[in-house]
Design an enzyme around this catalytic site. Sequence first.
Site, PDB file in Angstrom:
ATOM      1  N   ARG A  57       0.838  -1.217   0.000  1.00 50.39           N
ATOM      2  CA  ARG A  57       0.000   0.000   0.000  1.00 50.39           C
ATOM      3  C   ARG A  57       0.868   1.260   0.000  1.00 50.39           C
ATOM      4  O   ARG A  57       0.557   2.237  -0.672  1.00 50.39           O
ATOM      5  CB  ARG A  57      -0.956   0.007   1.194  1.00 50.39           C
ATOM      6  CG  ARG A  57      -1.930   1.176   1.120  1.00 50.39           C
ATOM      7  CD  ARG A  57      -2.989   1.121   2.194  1.00 50.39           C
ATOM      8  NE  ARG A  57      -2.392   1.132   3.516  1.00 50.39           N
ATOM      9  CZ  ARG A  57      -3.064   0.879   4.622  1.00 50.39           C
ATOM     10  NH1 ARG A  57      -4.353   0.594   4.574  1.00 50.39           N
ATOM     11  NH2 ARG A  57      -2.470   0.914   5.798  1.00 50.39           N
ATOM     12  N   ARG A 105       8.857  26.880  -2.067  1.00 51.72           N
ATOM     13  CA  ARG A 105       7.410  26.651  -2.078  1.00 51.72           C
ATOM     14  C   ARG A 105       6.803  26.904  -3.457  1.00 51.72           C
ATOM     15  O   ARG A 105       6.922  28.004  -3.993  1.00 51.72           O
ATOM     16  CB  ARG A 105       6.723  27.549  -1.054  1.00 51.72           C
ATOM     17  CG  ARG A 105       5.246  27.197  -0.894  1.00 51.72           C
ATOM     18  CD  ARG A 105       4.545  28.066   0.132  1.00 51.72           C
ATOM     19  NE  ARG A 105       3.161  27.639   0.297  1.00 51.72           N
ATOM     20  CZ  ARG A 105       2.179  27.890  -0.575  1.00 51.72           C
ATOM     21  NH1 ARG A 105       2.435  28.578  -1.654  1.00 51.72           N
ATOM     22  NH2 ARG A 105       0.952  27.444  -0.351  1.00 51.72           N
ATOM     23  N   LYS A 152      -3.005   6.848   1.127  1.00 44.84           N
ATOM     24  CA  LYS A 152      -2.759   6.994   2.577  1.00 44.84           C
ATOM     25  C   LYS A 152      -1.829   8.186   2.770  1.00 44.84           C
ATOM     26  O   LYS A 152      -0.615   8.049   2.967  1.00 44.84           O
ATOM     27  CB  LYS A 152      -2.197   5.706   3.190  1.00 44.84           C
ATOM     28  CG  LYS A 152      -2.325   5.714   4.718  1.00 44.84           C
ATOM     29  CD  LYS A 152      -2.237   4.328   5.298  1.00 44.84           C
ATOM     30  CE  LYS A 152      -2.163   4.326   6.815  1.00 44.84           C
ATOM     31  NZ  LYS A 152      -3.411   4.662   7.497  1.00 44.84           N
TER      32      LYS A 152
END
Length: 292
Positions: A57, A105, A152
């Site tokens: 996963r 960023r 996840k």
Amino acid sequence: MNHALPDVPCYLNGEFGPLAEAKVSVMDRGFIFGDGVYEMVPVYGRRLFRFDAHMERLERSMAKLRIEAPMTRAEWLAIARQLIAAVPADDQWVYLQVTRGVAPRNHVMPPDIAPTVFAYSSAAQLLTPEQRHRGVSCVTARDFRWERGDIKSTSLLGNVLARQISADAGAAETIMFRDAHLTEASASNVWIVREGALLGPPKSEHVLEGVRIELLRELCEECGIGFNLRPIAEDEVMSADEIILSSATKEVLAVTTLDHQPVGHGALRGKPGPVYARLYEGYQRAKLLQSI
Ligand SMILES: Cc1ncc(COP(=O)(O)O)c(C=O)c1O
């Protein structure tokens, strides 16, 4: 609530050191954007449970976010074992996290940056015998999270907001519905029992593919319990014979009150049911047989 960090070592970008002293850059995209993935692997008797399924996963989540795997499964295993050895408790939870890394960023994924790799293990916080014996209370909410619940991701704000609804109500979990159909809970998969069979929602981008889904399929087969993944309408949950949560940390857990109403029917109303009891027993056997 105790906010002290566990006094355990951690792994960060190739080095081991005390968890409380580990530092990452404020420009890490995990900090700035929640741009990362994680896993929580249970450890029983110092052995990892369903490790390969958790790794599969993790690899899937990284691939969906185009984060290159920073190391092999064998390397993860060696790190996890070293962390486990340093914790006094026999039952632990290993937390693994990979973020995209450090860069100026910009929402665009920067090519060629090194992922930040972090892991630690700490003593498992087991459920109380009271919670096992009586089951737990849950509340319901609309599933207002994003539509990539299959990843996840460390971007968990939707799950945090969802969990707080139940925390504020003194309940153990928030069971969510999208378009009047069951998705999952803030940090668990959700199952219902009807006519003796275990039913869960189908795999989709609205539901995390919990490692316990395949395990429960196997346990149902072993125990002769019907198993089906199919869309589950909200009223089927409200009138279910049993409701069960599953997660790495809860294993399987009976929900005996939903929105202040007892779950189930007849003599078992408001009590953990027979399917839960058999799955819990099977789970305990699996822990002994399947940990590495
Ligand atoms: C949103 C969500 N769904 C389902 C699960 C259950 O997954 P697993 O059985 O792999 O722990 C979790 C586990 O933490 C979760 O966070």
